[in-house]
Design a protein around this motif. Structure first.
Motif, PDB file in Angstrom:
ATOM      1  N   CYS A  72     -15.363  71.398  11.332  1.00  0.00           N
ATOM      2  CA  CYS A  72     -16.618  70.754  11.574  1.00  0.00           C
ATOM      3  C   CYS A  72     -17.918  71.632  10.271  1.00  0.00           C
ATOM      4  CB  CYS A  72     -17.221  70.879  13.412  1.00  0.00           C
ATOM      5  SG  CYS A  72     -16.683  70.285  14.278  1.00  0.00           S
ATOM      6  N   ASP A  73     -18.868  70.068   9.599  1.00  0.00           N
ATOM      7  CA  ASP A  73     -19.738  70.345   8.923  1.00  0.00           C
ATOM      8  C   ASP A  73     -21.310  71.121  10.036  1.00  0.00           C
ATOM      9  OD1 ASP A  73     -18.457  69.618   7.433  1.00  0.00           O
ATOM     10  OD2 ASP A  73     -18.579  67.601   7.436  1.00  0.00           O
ATOM     11  N   ASN A  74     -20.969  70.524  11.861  1.00  0.00           N
ATOM     12  CA  ASN A  74     -21.815  71.176  12.033  1.00  0.00           C
ATOM     13  C   ASN A  74     -21.731  71.510  13.648  1.00  0.00           C
ATOM     14  OD1 ASN A  74     -24.831  71.781  13.713  1.00  0.00           O
ATOM     15  ND2 ASN A  74     -25.341  69.509  14.552  1.00  0.00           N
ATOM     16  N   PRO A  75     -20.879  72.564  13.916  1.00  0.00           N
ATOM     17  CA  PRO A  75     -19.672  72.818  14.712  1.00  0.00           C
ATOM     18  C   PRO A  75     -20.337  73.186  16.467  1.00  0.00           C
ATOM     19  CG  PRO A  75     -19.968  74.645  13.069  1.00  0.00           C
ATOM     20  CD  PRO A  75     -20.766  73.875  12.861  1.00  0.00           C
ATOM     21  N   PRO A  76     -20.095  73.540  17.356  1.00  0.00           N
ATOM     22  CA  PRO A  76     -20.770  73.829  18.713  1.00  0.00           C
ATOM     23  C   PRO A  76     -21.524  74.921  18.248  1.00  0.00           C
ATOM     24  CG  PRO A  76     -18.267  72.493  18.790  1.00  0.00           C
ATOM     25  CD  PRO A  76     -18.314  73.121  17.631  1.00  0.00           C
ATOM     26  N   LYS A  77     -22.709  75.667  18.786  1.00  0.00           N
ATOM     27  CA  LYS A  77     -23.263  76.764  19.195  1.00  0.00           C
ATOM     28  C   LYS A  77     -22.152  77.463  19.891  1.00  0.00           C
ATOM     29  CE  LYS A  77     -26.718  75.223  16.979  1.00  0.00           C
ATOM     30  NZ  LYS A  77     -26.402  73.738  16.482  1.00  0.00           N
ATOM     31  N   VAL A  78     -21.656  77.426  20.837  1.00  0.00           N
ATOM     32  CA  VAL A  78     -20.905  78.497  21.341  1.00  0.00           C
ATOM     33  C   VAL A  78     -19.982  77.798  21.965  1.00  0.00           C
ATOM     34  CG1 VAL A  78     -22.432  77.635  23.359  1.00  0.00           C
ATOM     35  CG2 VAL A  78     -21.541  80.138  23.893  1.00  0.00           C
ATOM     36  N   MET A  79     -18.490  79.178  22.615  1.00  0.00           N
ATOM     37  CA  MET A  79     -17.415  78.339  22.817  1.00  0.00           C
ATOM     38  C   MET A  79     -17.425  79.678  23.944  1.00  0.00           C
ATOM     39  SD  MET A  79     -13.384  77.697  21.513  1.00  0.00           S
ATOM     40  CE  MET A  79     -12.919  78.912  21.299  1.00  0.00           C
ATOM     41  N   ILE A  80     -17.047  79.164  25.250  1.00  0.00           N
ATOM     42  CA  ILE A  80     -16.303  80.267  26.336  1.00  0.00           C
ATOM     43  C   ILE A  80     -15.309  80.044  26.395  1.00  0.00           C
ATOM     44  CG2 ILE A  80     -17.244  80.997  28.644  1.00  0.00           C
ATOM     45  CD1 ILE A  80     -19.699  80.823  26.410  1.00  0.00           C
ATOM     46  N   SER A  81     -14.250  81.014  26.172  1.00  0.00           N
ATOM     47  CA  SER A  81     -12.951  80.866  26.250  1.00  0.00           C
ATOM     48  C   SER A  81     -12.214  81.649  27.089  1.00  0.00           C
ATOM     49  CB  SER A  81     -12.183  81.004  24.889  1.00  0.00           C
ATOM     50  OG  SER A  81     -10.373  80.367  25.167  1.00  0.00           O
ATOM     51  N   GLY A  82     -11.292  82.045  28.161  1.00  0.00           N
ATOM     52  CA  GLY A  82     -10.735  81.990  29.254  1.00  0.00           C
ATOM     53  C   GLY A  82      -9.461  82.534  29.122  1.00  0.00           C
ATOM     54  N   SER A  83      -9.902  84.199  29.297  1.00  0.00           N
ATOM     55  CA  SER A  83      -8.657  84.869  29.292  1.00  0.00           C
ATOM     56  C   SER A  83      -8.379  85.230  30.944  1.00  0.00           C
ATOM     57  CB  SER A  83      -8.696  85.977  28.524  1.00  0.00           C
ATOM     58  OG  SER A  83      -7.324  87.049  28.325  1.00  0.00           O
ATOM     59  N   ALA A  84      -7.508  86.996  30.747  1.00  0.00           N
ATOM     60  CA  ALA A  84      -7.515  87.668  32.380  1.00  0.00           C
ATOM     61  C   ALA A  84      -7.098  88.667  32.319  1.00  0.00           C
ATOM     62  CB  ALA A  84      -6.011  86.826  32.764  1.00  0.00           C
ATOM     63  N   ILE A  85      -8.002  89.707  33.412  1.00  0.00           N
ATOM     64  CA  ILE A  85      -7.174  91.396  33.434  1.00  0.00           C
ATOM     65  C   ILE A  85      -5.949  91.499  32.677  1.00  0.00           C
ATOM     66  CG2 ILE A  85      -9.734  91.453  34.836  1.00  0.00           C
ATOM     67  CD1 ILE A  85      -7.402  92.254  37.472  1.00  0.00           C
ATOM     68  N   GLY A  86      -5.423  90.512  33.230  1.00  0.00           N
ATOM     69  CA  GLY A  86      -3.543  90.917  33.009  1.00  0.00           C
ATOM     70  C   GLY A  86      -3.557  91.508  31.614  1.00  0.00           C
ATOM     71  N   TYR A  87      -4.598  91.120  30.815  1.00  0.00           N
ATOM     72  CA  TYR A  87      -4.339  91.476  29.554  1.00  0.00           C
ATOM     73  C   TYR A  87      -4.484  93.365  29.549  1.00  0.00           C
ATOM     74  CZ  TYR A  87      -5.795  93.052  25.041  1.00  0.00           C
ATOM     75  OH  TYR A  87      -6.694  94.119  23.706  1.00  0.00           O
ATOM     76  N   TYR A  88      -4.634  93.832  30.354  1.00  0.00           N
ATOM     77  CA  TYR A  88      -4.766  95.537  30.571  1.00  0.00           C
ATOM     78  C   TYR A  88      -3.191  95.689  30.513  1.00  0.00           C
ATOM     79  CZ  TYR A  88      -9.656  95.243  29.752  1.00  0.00           C
ATOM     80  OH  TYR A  88     -11.433  94.980  29.139  1.00  0.00           O
ATOM     81  N   GLY A  89      -3.184  95.455  31.506  1.00  0.00           N
ATOM     82  CA  GLY A  89      -0.890  95.478  32.009  1.00  0.00           C
ATOM     83  C   GLY A  89      -1.612  96.848  32.943  1.00  0.00           C
TER      84      GLY A  89
END
Length: 308
Positions: free
Chosen positions: A101-118
């Motif tokens: 994008c030449d003028n991209p969105p100001k913000v992206m909120i993206s999901g994840s989960a605490i399963g990251y920590y194992g």
């Protein structure tokens, strides 16, 4: 201002739309766009894929929650592929299109989960704890999901990744799947019950996402869990207390492994996760204790309204 929400018909996405629709023009991605528009009514546009959206630059922000339910089915090799593809593909496509994008969105909120920590036992896990567990499926799933989202970060677009705990709600949440044994007076801990259970009320996860969306200083990884995680046995006992039911039937670890296979590890190991960065940024939880959250979810008529 316009927002794009992927996964907008899910538990969290639906709550977000209720809270955001008066302030933003909302577009969602849904496998059944016609039904989604009928459900949410005027002011919400729905498409079945990113290909139907010409310019991401038209949106102020993106909230990326798309992904097949982690506990919907046993983790066969084919199901693992579905879990990965449903998260990684849309996130990578968003990254590519934001960068183009030449003028991209100001913000992206993206999901994840605490399963990251194992599996971390009773160690307190905050966002500065980096882990590398190549043989842990949930960790690998989340780690790549996060990396794809964070790659969209630029001077023009800030990215927040939100590691969500178990979401408690009065309908359609993991909590309802836990209830049948308790309602029969047969509730009890899972395994030895010592594993930590990190949770968050639906209203607080929605509020946290909006907080990150609207605070320009926020970027990077955030744990979205209530500040009082409990050993699973204590959480289980709290459910029984709120429902005024007995609490004595322990579910042996081998039974969960037999029923759920590899997925059982999520229930038997757990994580003790703290929302350090959210709290430091000034976010305040409406539901800080498990008993308070469970009373609101299970006995809403007797709870004071805390939906703001």
């Amino acid at each position: 201002m316009k927002l794009l929400i992927t996964g907008g018909t899910g538990l969290i996405g639906s709550e977000l739309i209720k809270r955001l629709r008066d302030k933003y023009e909302i577009t969602i991605l849904s496998r059944e766009p016609k039904q989604a528009m009928e459900r949410f009514g005027e002011g919400v546009q729905a498409y079945d894929g990113l290909a139907e959206i010409n310019q991401l630059g038209d949106f102020h922000g993106i909230i990326n929650l798309q992904g097949e339910g982690i506990a919907d089915k046993r983790w066969t090799a084919k199901q693992k592929e579905r879990l990965q593809d449903s998260r990684w593909d849309v996130t990578d496509e968003l990254r590519k299109r934001i960068q183009a994008c030449d003028n991209p969105p100001k913000v992206m909120i993206s999901g994840s989960a605490i399963g990251y920590y194992g599996a971390q036992g009773d160690k307190i896990m905050t966002e500065d704890k980096s882990v590398n567990l190549p043989d842990d499926f949930a960790h690998k799933l989340c780690a790549k999901w996060e990396d794809l989202a964070l790659a969209a970060q630029s001077e023009q677009t800030r990215v927040c990744v939100i590691r969500t705990g178990v979401v408690l709600a009065s309908d359609d949440s993991a909590l309802q799947k836990m209830l049948p044994p308790y309602l029969l007076g047969l509730g009890g801990p899972l395994g030895d019950g010592k594993q930590y259970f990190s949770w968050i009320h639906l209203h607080d996860i929605a509020r946290a996402i909006i907080f990150l969306l609207e605070n320009d200083d926020c970027q990077g990884v955030y744990n979205a869990t209530a500040p009082q995680p409990l050993p699973q046995a204590e959480f289980s006992e709290t459910i029984a207390k709120v429902l005024r039911k007995s609490h004595f039937m322990r579910v042996p670890a081998w039974v969960l492994k037999l029923l759920l296979g590899e997925m059982s590890q999520m229930l038997l190991t757990g994580q003790r996760v703290m929302p350090a960065r959210l709290q430091k940024a000034g976010f305040e939880f409406k539901f800080g204790s498990a008993e308070e959250a469970l009373r609101d979810c299970l006995l809403p008529s007797s709870s004071s309204s805390q939906n703001s």
